[in-house]
Design a protein around this motif. Sequence first.
Motif, PDB file in Angstrom:
ATOM      1  N   UNK A 104    -119.205  38.362  98.239  1.00 11.84           N
ATOM      2  CA  UNK A 104    -119.354  39.672  98.879  1.00 11.84           C
ATOM      3  C   UNK A 104    -118.642  40.757  98.073  1.00 11.84           C
ATOM      4  N   UNK A 105    -117.586  40.365  97.356  1.00 13.98           N
ATOM      5  CA  UNK A 105    -116.849  41.319  96.526  1.00 13.98           C
ATOM      6  C   UNK A 105    -117.495  41.520  95.159  1.00 13.98           C
ATOM      7  N   UNK A 106    -118.614  40.842  94.918  1.00 12.78           N
ATOM      8  CA  UNK A 106    -119.381  41.068  93.700  1.00 12.78           C
ATOM      9  C   UNK A 106    -119.060  40.165  92.524  1.00 12.78           C
ATOM     10  N   UNK A 107    -118.240  39.141  92.728  1.00 14.47           N
ATOM     11  CA  UNK A 107    -117.929  38.235  91.618  1.00 14.47           C
ATOM     12  C   UNK A 107    -119.130  37.334  91.325  1.00 14.47           C
ATOM     13  N   UNK A 108    -119.398  37.103  90.049  1.00 10.69           N
ATOM     14  CA  UNK A 108    -120.535  36.260  89.691  1.00 10.69           C
ATOM     15  C   UNK A 108    -120.186  34.776  89.838  1.00 10.69           C
ATOM     16  N   UNK A 119    -128.308  33.080 106.507  1.00  2.81           N
ATOM     17  CA  UNK A 119    -127.784  33.185 107.870  1.00  2.81           C
ATOM     18  C   UNK A 119    -127.379  34.609 108.253  1.00  2.81           C
ATOM     19  N   UNK A 120    -127.495  35.547 107.316  1.00  2.00           N
ATOM     20  CA  UNK A 120    -127.040  36.916 107.597  1.00  2.00           C
ATOM     21  C   UNK A 120    -127.739  37.524 108.814  1.00  2.00           C
ATOM     22  N   UNK A 121    -129.023  37.285 108.947  1.00  2.00           N
ATOM     23  CA  UNK A 121    -129.765  37.833 110.086  1.00  2.00           C
ATOM     24  C   UNK A 121    -129.192  37.300 111.404  1.00  2.00           C
ATOM     25  N   UNK A 122    -128.922  36.010 111.439  1.00  2.22           N
ATOM     26  CA  UNK A 122    -128.340  35.383 112.638  1.00  2.22           C
ATOM     27  C   UNK A 122    -126.986  36.004 112.977  1.00  2.22           C
ATOM     28  N   UNK A 123    -126.168  36.218 111.955  1.00  2.00           N
ATOM     29  CA  UNK A 123    -124.851  36.807 112.167  1.00  2.00           C
ATOM     30  C   UNK A 123    -124.949  38.238 112.679  1.00  2.00           C
ATOM     31  N   UNK A 149    -120.986  40.905 103.974  1.00  2.00           N
ATOM     32  CA  UNK A 149    -120.068  40.465 105.008  1.00  2.00           C
ATOM     33  C   UNK A 149    -119.607  41.693 105.785  1.00  2.00           C
ATOM     34  N   UNK A 150    -119.704  41.629 107.112  1.00  2.00           N
ATOM     35  CA  UNK A 150    -119.211  42.733 107.936  1.00  2.00           C
ATOM     36  C   UNK A 150    -117.692  42.619 108.065  1.00  2.00           C
ATOM     37  N   UNK A 151    -117.070  43.645 108.590  1.00  2.00           N
ATOM     38  CA  UNK A 151    -115.611  43.623 108.768  1.00  2.00           C
ATOM     39  C   UNK A 151    -115.181  42.486 109.688  1.00  2.00           C
ATOM     40  N   UNK A 160    -113.169  35.002 108.052  1.00  2.00           N
ATOM     41  CA  UNK A 160    -113.094  34.252 106.797  1.00  2.00           C
ATOM     42  C   UNK A 160    -111.706  34.356 106.168  1.00  2.00           C
ATOM     43  N   UNK A 161    -111.136  35.548 106.160  1.00  2.00           N
ATOM     44  CA  UNK A 161    -109.797  35.730 105.589  1.00  2.00           C
ATOM     45  C   UNK A 161    -108.734  34.989 106.397  1.00  2.00           C
ATOM     46  N   UNK A 162    -108.911  34.933 107.701  1.00  2.00           N
ATOM     47  CA  UNK A 162    -107.973  34.199 108.555  1.00  2.00           C
ATOM     48  C   UNK A 162    -107.976  32.719 108.177  1.00  2.00           C
ATOM     49  N   UNK A 163    -109.159  32.151 107.941  1.00  2.00           N
ATOM     50  CA  UNK A 163    -109.256  30.752 107.542  1.00  2.00           C
ATOM     51  C   UNK A 163    -108.604  30.517 106.182  1.00  2.00           C
TER      52      UNK A 163
END
Length: 110
Positions: free
Chosen positions: A43-47, A72-76, A10-12, A18-21
Amino acid sequence: MVVKSTEVNVTEQQREILERWVRNRASTPYRLVERSKIVLMSADGQDNRKQARQLGVDRQRIRRWRKRWANAEKRLLEAEDKGANDKDLTAIIFDILSDNTRPGGPTKFS
């Protein structure tokens, strides 16, 4: 056999949306909040198992949304590279985290 979870990046700019939602739960649909949490936790590495316990959902749901985001990462990234503003990127992320259309005609009421 241990199956490795799908990697999520996840980019900044994406993280801010996402955090706003997640913060604005009252005005954001529940499904979108839950899916945003899944992406952020991934993204934070949680399983998957830990996420499923924390969110009270099954691991299949975690896998589904991890995979959808990874696909979808490429699209983003392309959108960000082309200079997508916050509104455009929000629309793309909303599309990614929304339910797919389902087959069948609309319900008819008489």
